[in-house]
Design a protein around this motif. Sequence first.
Motif, PDB file in Angstrom:
ATOM      1  N   ALA A 469      24.320  -5.649  24.125  1.00  0.00           N
ATOM      2  CA  ALA A 469      25.003  -6.049  22.895  1.00  0.00           C
ATOM      3  C   ALA A 469      24.004  -6.389  21.794  1.00  0.00           C
ATOM      4  O   ALA A 469      24.238  -6.104  20.617  1.00  0.00           O
ATOM      5  N   ILE A 470      22.893  -7.011  22.148  1.00  0.00           N
ATOM      6  CA  ILE A 470      21.882  -7.394  21.165  1.00  0.00           C
ATOM      7  C   ILE A 470      20.873  -6.261  21.039  1.00  0.00           C
ATOM      8  O   ILE A 470      20.176  -5.925  21.999  1.00  0.00           O
ATOM      9  N   LYS A 471      20.798  -5.682  19.843  1.00  0.00           N
ATOM     10  CA  LYS A 471      19.933  -4.520  19.624  1.00  0.00           C
ATOM     11  C   LYS A 471      18.998  -4.678  18.440  1.00  0.00           C
ATOM     12  O   LYS A 471      18.115  -3.852  18.237  1.00  0.00           O
ATOM     13  N   LEU A 472      19.208  -5.734  17.623  1.00  0.00           N
ATOM     14  CA  LEU A 472      18.419  -5.899  16.403  1.00  0.00           C
ATOM     15  C   LEU A 472      17.898  -7.325  16.311  1.00  0.00           C
ATOM     16  O   LEU A 472      18.546  -8.271  16.794  1.00  0.00           O
ATOM     17  N   PRO A 473      16.752  -7.523  15.685  1.00  0.00           N
ATOM     18  CA  PRO A 473      16.264  -8.888  15.452  1.00  0.00           C
ATOM     19  C   PRO A 473      17.248  -9.665  14.579  1.00  0.00           C
ATOM     20  O   PRO A 473      17.791  -9.144  13.604  1.00  0.00           O
ATOM     21  N   GLY A 474      17.476 -10.915  14.937  1.00  0.00           N
ATOM     22  CA  GLY A 474      18.378 -11.762  14.176  1.00  0.00           C
ATOM     23  C   GLY A 474      19.849 -11.471  14.366  1.00  0.00           C
ATOM     24  O   GLY A 474      20.686 -12.045  13.664  1.00  0.00           O
ATOM     25  N   GLN A 475      20.211 -10.616  15.303  1.00  0.00           N
ATOM     26  CA  GLN A 475      21.608 -10.210  15.483  1.00  0.00           C
ATOM     27  C   GLN A 475      22.402 -11.279  16.222  1.00  0.00           C
ATOM     28  O   GLN A 475      21.902 -11.947  17.120  1.00  0.00           O
ATOM     29  N   TYR A 476      23.668 -11.427  15.807  1.00  0.00           N
ATOM     30  CA  TYR A 476      24.624 -12.250  16.533  1.00  0.00           C
ATOM     31  C   TYR A 476      25.290 -11.418  17.619  1.00  0.00           C
ATOM     32  O   TYR A 476      25.448 -10.203  17.503  1.00  0.00           O
ATOM     33  N   ALA A 477      25.745 -12.090  18.670  1.00  0.00           N
ATOM     34  CA  ALA A 477      26.584 -11.474  19.695  1.00  0.00           C
ATOM     35  C   ALA A 477      27.433 -12.573  20.318  1.00  0.00           C
ATOM     36  O   ALA A 477      26.945 -13.694  20.538  1.00  0.00           O
ATOM     37  N   SER A 478      28.696 -12.270  20.567  1.00  0.00           N
ATOM     38  CA  SER A 478      29.631 -13.262  21.094  1.00  0.00           C
ATOM     39  C   SER A 478      30.411 -12.669  22.246  1.00  0.00           C
ATOM     40  O   SER A 478      30.683 -11.462  22.279  1.00  0.00           O
ATOM     41  N   TRP A 479      30.807 -13.533  23.187  1.00  0.00           N
ATOM     42  CA  TRP A 479      31.535 -13.095  24.366  1.00  0.00           C
ATOM     43  C   TRP A 479      32.603 -14.129  24.738  1.00  0.00           C
ATOM     44  O   TRP A 479      32.373 -15.338  24.621  1.00  0.00           O
TER      45      TRP A 479
END
Length: 581
Positions: A469-479
Amino acid sequence: MLRVSNGVLVVPPFECAWLTGDGYTLRDGSGCVSFEARGDTDVTVILKSTPGAKRLQPLLRQAPGHAHAPGGGGNALQVEQNYTIIFGSHRNSCLKIEKNGVTQCMVTGVACSRVSSKTFGKYWIDFNHGILTVGHGEPGEGVCHQWHDAQEIPGIQHVGLSCWDRHVSYRAIALRPPLDHARLRRELAAGAAGGADGAAAAAPSAVPCLFDATCAAIMAATTPANVCRTLHVAELLLPTTQKLYRYCLDYIARHFAAVADANGATSRGASTSGGGGSAAHGAAGGSSGSGGSCSSAGGEHGGDASQGVDDGLYGLHSLTPAAMCDLVCQNTFSVDEQGIFCALEYVCDGDSSGVFHFLGTQYGSQGWVNPLLAKRVDVRASSPTGRTTDPRVVVGRQFVRTNFAGPRYVNGAASTWWQVDLGEQHQLAITYYTLRHDGSPDYARSWVLQGSQDLGTWVDLKRHSNDTAIKLPGQYASWPVIGPAAAVPYRAFRLLLTAPNASPNPASRNNFCLSNLELYGFLHKGGNAATNGAGGGGGGGNGVTAAAAVATPAAAAAVGAALAPAAGAPSAAVGLSGTMP
C-alpha cells in the motif's frame, strides 16, 4: 471514494452518494428525508429526477442543434435540473438553497446555518411538490426555512448526499412520507419551531423498517433457551445485526445461571475432553484469519477446548462454567455502550478524528498540543531515542523526512517495533488506523498491529504480509481492523516488523520508518477495568478473576450463583463460539 464503516457513510470532496432502493426514492414527487451529519462545512443534499452524478453540480451535455445551445449547435454544458440544499454554506455561516446551480435563498442565524465537525447534528428536508422545508432535529420539529418553487422541477425522485471540499459523515438516513407543509408554514411564521402545543402529536409517527421491527420482536421473545441460537445467527449477519448481537451478549451476562441450566442438558451430550481452560484465549485470540494469535512472556495457555460439538447447539462448545463466565464477562465491557467515552471514527487520511488528536486537545476542550509532551500518552521504539528516532513525531501532526525504529537484537534475532501506550485511564477498541511513511524509500511490507493491556502480553489485531500500500515517501495508508480480538479494548498498541522492508540499502532493511500514526475506534475512559478480561484470558482458574474485573453487577451475581454449585462437580459442557466480531 465513498465508504461505509460502523453505520456511518463518509462522502469525500465533490462526490455524491445516491440513495437507491424502493425505500429511498421520493414517491409522487414528495417525501421527507432525515439524517444525521457531521463535517466542517457544506453538508449537501441534492434532489434530482435521475441519480448517478458524482459532482456537487452535475452537468448535462446537450446534443448539437439543441435550442438552448449557443448558435443552435455545439456541445454546450448546462447544469442538470436539481435542487441543492447546503447546510453550513459559505464557510459554515448560512443555509443555502439552489435550483439548477442558481442560488434561490440564503438564510443565516438559524440552526441549519451551521454544522459541527465534532458531533453529529440531526437535519431533515421535506419536499412536497415544489415546497422545500428544512429543519433541525426530529422531522417536523425545529423548522428553519421554507421555500416555494413556482415552477417545480418535474419527476424529482432521487436523493443524493454530497459535500464540497471537505469530507462529510452521514448516518441514520431515513425517508418518510411528506409532512403537512401548511402546518410547517404556520409554525415557522409563529416562530414556534416545533414548540407549539400539540406539534408532537400532529407530527407523523416514524414507521420502523421491517428489519428493525423483526430485531425488536426477536429481542422481546428472547429466553435462556433460545438466546444462544439467536446469538449465533446474529453473529453470522454482522455488522448488520450489531444491536441484536450486543443484546444477546448482555442477556447472557445478566441471566448466566438460567442460560447455563437451559443449555446444560443438551450440551452434556457433547464431548467434554480437552478441558475448558483456554476458553478466554479462544475468544480473544480468535481465528487465524483475523490475526488472533497471542504471545506472552508467561508461556502458552492451557489445552484447546474440545472440538466435539452437538449440531443442535448452534455454536456452543463444551466449556466449563468458569470458562464461559470469562468469555461472556470479558465481552461485557466491550459491548457496554455506557462505558464508551467517545466514538472516534476514521474519516480520511490526515484527519482530526483520531485518538491522538482527541487526547492532544484534552477531549476536544482546548487547542492541540502533542499528547506525548502533555504526558497523555507514552511512545517508545525498539531503538534508543535520538535524532533519527523521535517518539514525539509519531503522535504529532508534522511530517518528518527521517524517523525510524531500529532493530533490537534478542538472542541474535532482530526485533523492530513502535509502541504507544494510552495509559491505565484509557482503553481503545480499535476499528481503523493510519500510518504515514517518512521521506525514505524504506517501505515496510510485512508487519503486525498488536494490542496489550499490561505491556507484557500482546494480541495480534491485524497482520500485513507483503503489503504494498505504501509506495511513495510521505504517503498515507489506512486499514480497517476487524476480527474477534479487535472487539476488545486495549491500553497499548504496537507495530512489529515481521520481515525486512523494501529498502535498496541492505543495512536499513530492519528499520521501521514512520512519520505519523493515528488510531480510531471506541475510546473507554476510567481505570483498567478490562485489564484481565481483554488481554486474551487465561486458564480456567483465572476465568473468575477476569470475569469479575469487567462484569456488570448483575453479571457478577449470576457468575457467583452459577459457579457455587459447580465446585467439585463435573462441569457442564456449555459455552459460546470463539468468533466474536
